[in-house]
Design a protein around this motif. Structure first.
Motif, PDB file in Angstrom:
ATOM      1  N   LEU A   1       0.831  -1.201   0.000  1.00  0.00           N
ATOM      2  CA  LEU A   1       0.000   0.000   0.000  1.00  0.00           C
ATOM      3  C   LEU A   1       0.867   1.253   0.000  1.00  0.00           C
ATOM      4  O   LEU A   1       0.616   2.203  -0.761  1.00  0.00           O
ATOM      5  N   ALA A   2       1.907   1.267   0.839  1.00  0.00           N
ATOM      6  CA  ALA A   2       2.792   2.431   0.911  1.00  0.00           C
ATOM      7  C   ALA A   2       3.562   2.627  -0.386  1.00  0.00           C
ATOM      8  O   ALA A   2       3.705   3.754  -0.880  1.00  0.00           O
ATOM      9  N   VAL A   3       4.058   1.543  -0.955  1.00  0.00           N
ATOM     10  CA  VAL A   3       4.821   1.630  -2.205  1.00  0.00           C
ATOM     11  C   VAL A   3       3.936   2.134  -3.341  1.00  0.00           C
ATOM     12  O   VAL A   3       4.341   2.989  -4.142  1.00  0.00           O
ATOM     13  N   LEU A   4       2.710   1.627  -3.415  1.00  0.00           N
ATOM     14  CA  LEU A   4       1.794   2.068  -4.463  1.00  0.00           C
ATOM     15  C   LEU A   4       1.430   3.541  -4.281  1.00  0.00           C
ATOM     16  O   LEU A   4       1.294   4.281  -5.261  1.00  0.00           O
TER      17      LEU A   4
ATOM     18  N   MET B   1      -2.461   7.085   0.783  1.00  0.00           N
ATOM     19  CA  MET B   1      -2.092   5.679   0.708  1.00  0.00           C
ATOM     20  C   MET B   1      -0.697   5.442   1.287  1.00  0.00           C
ATOM     21  O   MET B   1      -0.463   4.465   2.015  1.00  0.00           O
ATOM     22  N   LEU B   2       0.229   6.338   0.975  1.00  0.00           N
ATOM     23  CA  LEU B   2       1.589   6.224   1.504  1.00  0.00           C
ATOM     24  C   LEU B   2       1.596   6.337   3.021  1.00  0.00           C
ATOM     25  O   LEU B   2       2.233   5.531   3.717  1.00  0.00           O
ATOM     26  N   ALA B   3       0.854   7.325   3.538  1.00  0.00           N
ATOM     27  CA  ALA B   3       0.803   7.509   4.988  1.00  0.00           C
ATOM     28  C   ALA B   3       0.114   6.331   5.674  1.00  0.00           C
ATOM     29  O   ALA B   3       0.601   5.802   6.678  1.00  0.00           O
ATOM     30  N   GLY B   4      -1.039   5.907   5.116  1.00  0.00           N
ATOM     31  CA  GLY B   4      -1.769   4.790   5.717  1.00  0.00           C
ATOM     32  C   GLY B   4      -0.991   3.504   5.674  1.00  0.00           C
ATOM     33  O   GLY B   4      -0.978   2.739   6.647  1.00  0.00           O
TER      34      GLY B   4
ATOM     35  N   ALA C   1       2.147  -0.560   8.388  1.00  0.00           N
ATOM     36  CA  ALA C   1       3.327  -1.417   8.440  1.00  0.00           C
ATOM     37  C   ALA C   1       3.985  -1.353   9.818  1.00  0.00           C
ATOM     38  O   ALA C   1       4.382  -2.389  10.385  1.00  0.00           O
ATOM     39  N   ILE C   2       4.091  -0.151  10.374  1.00  0.00           N
ATOM     40  CA  ILE C   2       4.675   0.001  11.713  1.00  0.00           C
ATOM     41  C   ILE C   2       3.814  -0.713  12.751  1.00  0.00           C
ATOM     42  O   ILE C   2       4.332  -1.359  13.676  1.00  0.00           O
TER      43      ILE C   2
ATOM     44  N   MET D   1      -8.740   6.313   2.977  1.00  0.00           N
ATOM     45  CA  MET D   1      -8.193   6.632   1.664  1.00  0.00           C
ATOM     46  C   MET D   1      -9.257   6.527   0.584  1.00  0.00           C
ATOM     47  O   MET D   1      -9.367   7.398  -0.295  1.00  0.00           O
ATOM     48  N   VAL D   2     -10.069   5.473   0.626  1.00  0.00           N
ATOM     49  CA  VAL D   2     -11.105   5.264  -0.392  1.00  0.00           C
ATOM     50  C   VAL D   2     -12.166   6.351  -0.316  1.00  0.00           C
ATOM     51  O   VAL D   2     -12.531   6.966  -1.337  1.00  0.00           O
TER      52      VAL D   2
END
Length: 228
Positions: free
Chosen positions: A131-134, A172-175, A180-181, A202-203
């Protein structure tokens, strides 16, 4: 782009195939294979060897073919090629997540992983990272029908597409990063809740933003039936 896509997908694809062969040869005929896991990490559904060791490799191969055909089947195929960084990231990222899922199934089936090893966190962490990478590349997509945040309004306004993907990518990057953390620090049920909330926010925000920008775009496309 297609050649690069297969090149980037080759390592996780080879890993999936290797894990599948290892699992198939290492389990007895008629063995029950764990194919789904609950939030506590314990297997909650069993399947046969075909489901456990053939389904994911077949799905990975199918997705590789589908991604390679995108520029040909999308009516705005030239924008798929212009979105190559994002398309290649999605292509490779999805195959890597399938590789993580196949590793979970194979290692559990062969007795090298159990619920105490936190398999729920393993696959959840992989999804959060994806999700973060996308999110990091989402703003690089150009308007198309197959990849990105496709709402009636982003597909009817290039401005709505650009703004929605820029801010949706940041969310998306923040979420994904926060999720992940959380998979590293919190119990799996809590981490999955955070992932679900992050994805939902996000959606909802992206859909609402896409409509708002479209509504205020004087160059937006509108459609109506031709009068007789």
């Amino acid at each position: 782009m297609i050649r690069k896509g297969f090149l980037y997908a080759l390592p996780p694809l080879a890993l999936i195939l290797g894990l599948s062969i290892w699992g198939w040869t290492g389990t007895a005929a008629g063995a029950e294979i764990p194919v789904h896991f609950g939030l506590d990490g314990a297997p909650d559904r069993m399947g046969g060897k075909v489901e456990g060791f053939v389904l994911l490799p077949a799905m990975a191969l199918f997705l590789c073919v589908l991604f390679s055909l995108m520029p040909l089947i999308d009516p705005r195929g030239e924008n798929i090629l212009r979105s190559a960084p994002a398309v290649l990231t999605v292509w490779a990222g999805v195959i890597w997540v399938l590789a993580a899922a196949q590793a979970l199934i194979t290692l559990t089936a062969l007795g090298h992983m159990d619920s105490a090893d936190g398999p729920g966190q393993f696959i959840g962490f992989a999804c959060a990272c994806l999700l973060a990478v996308l999110g990091n590349v989402l703003s690089k997509t150009r308007p198309n029908w197959l990849i990105g945040i496709r709402t009636p309004w982003t597909l009817s306004s290039d401005k709505s597409w650009d703004v929605t993907h820029r801010w949706g990518g940041r969310l998306m990057l923040a979420g994904g990063g926060v999720s992940a953390i959380s998979f590293l620090l919190a119990p799996p049920p809590v981490a999955f809740t955070i992932l679900g909330i992050s994805t939902s926010v996000m959606v909802v925000v992206s859909v609402g933003l896409s409509y708002w920008v479209w509504k205020n775009d004087p160059d937006r496309d509108t459609y109506s039936a031709a009068s007789e």
